[in-house]
Structure formats: C-alpha cells, structure tokens
Design a protein around this motif. Structure first.
Motif, PDB file in Angstrom:
ATOM      1  N   ARG A 227       0.782  -1.301   0.066  1.00 29.73           N
ATOM      2  CA  ARG A 227       0.036   0.003  -0.037  1.00 29.73           C
ATOM      3  C   ARG A 227       0.969   1.231   0.079  1.00 29.73           C
ATOM      4  O   ARG A 227       0.525   2.264  -0.779  1.00 29.73           O
ATOM      5  N   ARG A 231       1.162   4.211  -3.001  1.00 27.01           N
ATOM      6  CA  ARG A 231       0.921   5.636  -2.613  1.00 27.01           C
ATOM      7  C   ARG A 231       2.199   6.538  -3.490  1.00 27.01           C
ATOM      8  O   ARG A 231       1.933   7.560  -3.949  1.00 27.01           O
ATOM      9  N   PHE A 277      -5.232   3.550  -6.768  1.00 25.27           N
ATOM     10  CA  PHE A 277      -5.190   4.122  -5.635  1.00 25.27           C
ATOM     11  C   PHE A 277      -6.584   4.597  -4.870  1.00 25.27           C
ATOM     12  O   PHE A 277      -6.888   4.288  -3.614  1.00 25.27           O
TER      13      PHE A 277
END
Length: 662
Positions: A227, A231, A277
């Motif tokens: 994750r 990002r 995202f």
C-alpha cells in the motif's frame, strides 16, 4: 585548464614571448533519469538482500526436517494409519495411565515426576529417541531492547518497525527525486521514478511471490509496504503527468501534444494508477470489496500496455512486474487450488459456521489460512466470485480433514451462517445432531503462518486469541501436541488464553479442548477462557464443572503480562530436572537400557537424563496472538512490560501476530 611549455619558461626575458594555451574543461555529462532510477533500484535490492541475509539462519534451520520445509505449500489428501498415534506413548508406572488425572494439576506439571512414567515408542514398540528442531532466535541478546522499541505501536496496527521501514524506503527515493532536478520544471524524471517502483509494488502484492518467500513471511505481513509503495507511485505518476499538463497549458500546446498516441496512452496509464489508488482506500475494501477487486484487476490489465506504449524504455520494469504477477495468478494459485465438497454445520452459541473438508487433510502448518469460495445460490447470485480468508482450525493429517470456522460478522458470513442452520429447523435435529449442509467449495492456499519461525523450537508457547481467532490456536496447539508425541518439539508448557463475549461460547468446544488436554501427555496444556459480558439467561455451567485447573473460565479480561511471566517461570523451571535418586530402580534401568536392532547392530535407547538435559537449555517463549488489531496491539504492549532480566532468563520472548482485517 592552463598548459605552459617548460622550455619557454626557462628562456631569458629578451627571447620570444612564451605562448600560453588555456583549454576550458568540458562540463560533466549529467546522469540520465533512467540511470539514476536504475542505481536507486540496485540500492533497494541490496537493502532487501541484507534483510534476507539476516533471516537466512532461520530459513536454514527449517531444513532440519524435509517435512518442516515442504509442509505448508500444497494442500492434499493422505491415507492415515490409525494405529500409529495410539502407540506413541507407553506408561511405565505401576499406576498406569490413570496416574495422570485430568481433574488436578498437581500430578503432572512440566517439571514434575510424571514424565518419568512415560516414554515415546515407535511402531515396533521400541523407545523412540527425540529429534528436537534447531532454535534460532530472532534477535541477539544485546539488541533485544532495540527490538522491543521497534515493536511499539505508533498507530493501531502500525509498529515503529513499519514506520522505520517506510522511512528508509523514502530516504532511498529522495536521491532520484531531488538530485539535479526540480519538481516544478522537470516532471520527466518522476515518470521513471514511478515505473521503476512497479516491481516493488507488484512484488509485495502477489500471494506467491519471491520477496515474501525469501524473508519467510506471508503476503498479509508485507501488505503495508504494498500500500505504501503504491501511494509513492501514485504521487510520482501525478507529478509527472500534471507537470507536463501545466507546461503545455502555459505554452498553448496542450491540444497538440495530447493528440500524440504515446501521450494519451500515458494519460490512460495515469488514470489506471489513480483508479487503483482511489478504490483501494479502506472504505472500499471494507464496504465494497468485490468492486475494489474488480477495479484492481481491470486497471492492472490496462496499466501494462498503456505504460509500454507511452514509453518503450519502461519495458524492463514492466517485465519484472508482469512476470511475477502472471506466475502468481495463473500458475501458483492454480496449483494451490482444490475444488471439492464441504459440509457446513452451525454453532449457534458461537455465532459461526463450521466448515468440514474431509478430502483435504494435509499440506498446511499450524496458523496458516486458506481463501474459500463457496458455490451456492443461497449466498447470492454473485457469491461465487467472492473469496474469503479463514484460518485453518484443525491439525494436518487429522481424520476430520480441514476444519474452518466462519464467524458471523458480515453480509456474506451472515448468509453462510443461515445456510448452515438449514439442517437445524426441526427440534429432533437440534437434539440429536444433523448431517449438515453439503456444498461445493474452492479452497486456495495455504498462505501465511509462522514462516521461518518454528513454534516447536521454543521452550514454552502462549496463545492469546479472541472470538473466532481460536482457529489459529487450535491448529497451532494440536500441531505442537502431535510433534511432542513424535519427539519433535522442545515446547514443554503451553498456555491458551481465549477471550469471548458470552461464556456459552465455550460449550461447543469443550470436547475438543478436553481431548487436547488428554492428548498432551508430555507437555502440560493450560486453557484459560475469559468472558467479557454477563451471561444471557441461565449460566451454562454448574459451580463444580471446572474442577480441573487446566481448563478455567473467568470473567473480565486477561492480564497478558502476568500470563507471559508465568510461562517464563515454568519454562525456567525446566532447568530443574528430577534427581535420578528419586526414581525407582526399574525406571533408571529403563532409561539406560540397550538393545539390539533387527540388523544385529547395537542401538542405544533414549536416555531420559539426556533428554532432560536438552530440554533444560531454554530457547525462549513464543506468544501467538490472533484477533482484532486492537487485541494484537495490546498483546505487544503487555509483552513489552515483561522485565528484561526475565526475558533474558528464558532466552527471549517473541510475538507472532495474526490479525483480522488486513
């Protein structure tokens, strides 16, 4: 740069004037964006290999047994020998098997005298020598205070170690992000920074990847890095795209440039990254998981060709990302998938469904989980596309096969629980039991688990679970008991702490918990159940029901630090072994007896004193926790309160975490 002739310098003043030639140095050629991100990735690879090197001793320790290394890879079915387990222990005391009375704890503490009345034997009734797994600590003694600090929680579910890992990753990317460039005037480089991180993002995303295999952890343990790196890619891609849009808008050439094929394909790649995202935030994962999954699959499929069309130089990074992802989805998941029939039964007091799969009875390690897909219209028209993770609650090579416990906690599990209750509509079935509901299922796994950590190599084990987290403890403890019966476990004390809301939750599992206590011949098993809410209706147990100190029921919440300290005390007591003088003459003779094998060569039987000496070498305490994120964080905090001297006395305390909601 100035060059002057030596001969001219020695001429007299009336001679011809000297000639001085000054050559300007050529400016150094700046590094290309591709070269910079290339060396940055090499630095990240070197850092990852350093972590692998630190974990290599534990990986090599698993090679002590082929089954320890290969088990936990593929699910399968084995034909069992029922007579083998019944003859794993022989009682030598004249008191017989009844000497070990389950109603009291006085006669068989882990350092008491009962162990001298039993002996492990093989199929030929010969004493079986133990084979203890090697123990490799996760941290050397001088660095344990540092590890203790790294385990502290910064936010729920995020430790200081997670923060440090992400900080180091950002520090590595700071060089290509700011070296000889400007984020406002040079958006070109950030496109390469983004695509260079694709292999890392996909490497931490796949369930069967080389990254997780090398460091010996499940994909769910490194999901935080997936994750976080995602990002970073999202940020770099948008800096790259918006930077060019801003430049072309100021120059008045936006329409002209966006019409170029490689440019609008780059815009499509940016949209794919933005969709990945946006629909991966916690809201979509929790409220609309199938929608989150669908957008992920579609966006990833479009991302690879659009990125390649935008820039042909991205091919090496795309190849390093696409191959592991394709191998995971097409090859490894196919090999790990089994389609079979399962029986679903309802346990109303626990508000869960028990899923029994007898055709799969081997191939996993205690603490691992599978992803389950159920083909039944009762769960909805599109339920067949949903996969849900469940921790395996049974031991491998068990006669019942694989057992899963599905807690009623959401829409899908609620429908599953109602489906399981279909066989309990009439009073007769409720009273006499029922066959259950048979459904077709697809099982994928196993995944996760202890990784390179070997529970059986520790001196003591404590399991703290909540609600349906009992699945993790049941499989792990049953595996430890079986290994101890086979002489393949160092663990000599096991503590199970189970927190439930209603004391009635204990009722369905009492037969299983009691049988686990009875089977734990050499290793005492203590089970403490705590209920946090007042019982609804009549209390389900009589006042004298819990006569055994090995199975207790108490109100309130457990004090984990005290429980861990008690386990440390019991493990430390392993150094005190019974004196040979306290044993009978027949027992001493039994421990030193030698016999001839069928081949005629001499073979020394297992000597109890040597076994006790090996058990006396303390190898630490492992604490396994399975439950909500808050429970796991609380256990880490409580374990951190254990005195440092006490930790060193037992050889260290390690925590293995299995949390819900990752």
């Amino acid at each position: 740069m100035s060059f002057t002739s030596d001969s001219a310098a020695t001429q007299p003043s009336d001679a011809a004037p000297s000639i001085t030639v000054t050559v300007a140095s050529a400016p150094a050629k700046p590094l290309s964006a591709l070269t910079i991100v290339y060396y940055t990735d090499l630095a990240l690879i070197a850092l990852f290999l350093f972590i692998v090197l630190l974990r290599l001793p534990r990986a090599l320790a698993r090679l002590w047994s082929i089954s320890e290394f290969t088990n936990g890879q593929l699910l399968h079915h084995l034909h069992l020998r029922r007579s083998h387990r019944r003859r794993l222990a022989r009682f030598n005391s004249e008191l017989g098997v009844n000497h070990r009375d389950l109603s009291t704890d006085d006669s068989h503490v882990n350092y008491g005298s009962y162990q001298w009345h039993t002996q492990r034997i093989d199929d030929r009734e010969n004493p079986a020598p133990p084979s203890y797994p090697p123990h490799v600590t996760s941290c050397v003694r001088p660095l344990r205070p540092v590890l203790r600090l790294l385990h502290r929680r910064v936010t729920p579910g995020v430790s200081a170690f997670h923060v440090c890992t992400m900080a180091v990753y950002l520090a590595a990317l700071a060089f290509p992000s700011f070296y000889s460039t400007n984020v406002f005037t040079d958006p070109y480089r950030y496109g390469y920074i983004a695509v260079s991180q694709f292999p890392i993002v996909f490497g931490f995303a796949v369930k069967n990847g080389i990254l997780t295999s090398l460091i010996g952890v499940g994909y769910e343990k490194v999901n935080f890095m997936h994750r976080f790196t995602g990002r970073v890619v999202f940020l770099a891609v948008n800096v790259h795209t918006l930077g060019y849009i801003y430049r072309w808008t100021n120059e008045g050439t936006f329409v002209k440039n966006i019409a170029r094929p490689n440019i609008y394909w780059g815009l499509i790649a940016t949209i794919c990254v933005d969709l990945l995202f946006f629909f991966s935030v916690e809201f979509w994962r929790n409220k609309a998981y199938n929608f989150f999954l669908a957008t992920h699959i579609i966006s990833v499929i479009l991302l690879f060709p659009s990125t390649y069309t935008h820039s042909k130089l991205s091919l090496p990074f795309l190849f390093a990302s696409f191959v592991p992802w394709l191998a995971d989805v097409v090859v490894f998941r196919t090999l790990k998938t089994r389609v079979t029939t399962a029986t679903i039964r309802a346990l109303p007091s626990l508000q869960l469904a028990r899923i029994e799969i007898p055709s799969i009875n081997a191939g996993w390690r205690g603490g691992q989980h599978v992803r389950l897909r159920i083909f039944s219209s009762a769960l909805g028209r599109t339920s067949w596309v949903e996969t849900h993770p469940f921790t395996i609650a049974s031991v491998t090579k068990g006669e019942e096969g694989m057992i899963l416990l599905a807690k009623k906690s959401g829409d899908w599990t609620g429908k599953l629980f109602e489906l399981a209750k279909e066989g309990m509509r009439d009073e007769e079935s409720k009273r006499e039991g029922y066959e259950g509901v048979r459904v077709k299922v697809m099982v994928e796994g196993p995944y996760g688990g202890p990784g390179h950590r070997i529970f059986a190599s520790f001196s003591a084990a404590v399991f703290v679970v909540g609600g349906s987290g009992i699945s993790f403890a049941l499989s792990a403890i049953q595996e430890l008991i079986q290994k101890d019966l086979d002489g393949n476990s160092r663990v000599k004390f096991i503590q199970l702490v189970w927190s439930v809301q209603d004391p009635a939750s204990l009722v369905p599992l009492i037969p299983l918990l009691t049988s686990m206590i009875q089977e734990s011949i050499f290793t005492p098993l203590h089970i403490s159940v705590f209920y946090t809410r007042a019982p609804v209706g009549v209390f389900p147990f009589k006042p004298d029901f819990f006569r055994s100190t090995k199975l207790t029921l108490s109100p309130g919440r457990p004090k984990i630090s005290k429980i861990v300290e008690d386990a440390i005390s019991r493990a430390a007591a392993l150094r005190r072994t019974p004196s040979s003088r306290s044993r009978s003459r027949s027992q001493r003779r039994y421990g030193r007896e030698k016999s001839l094998s069928r081949s005629g060569s001499k073979r020394t039987r297992y000597d109890d004193e040597e076994g006790a000496k090996d058990r006396g070498r303390l190898k630490g305490v492992v604490v396994g926790v399975c439950g909500p994120v808050g429970m796991a964080d609380g256990v880490f905090d409580e374990v951190g309160k254990v005195d440092r001297v006490r930790r060193d006395q037992v050889g260290g305390v390690e925590v293995h975490e299995e949390t819900f909601g990752w």
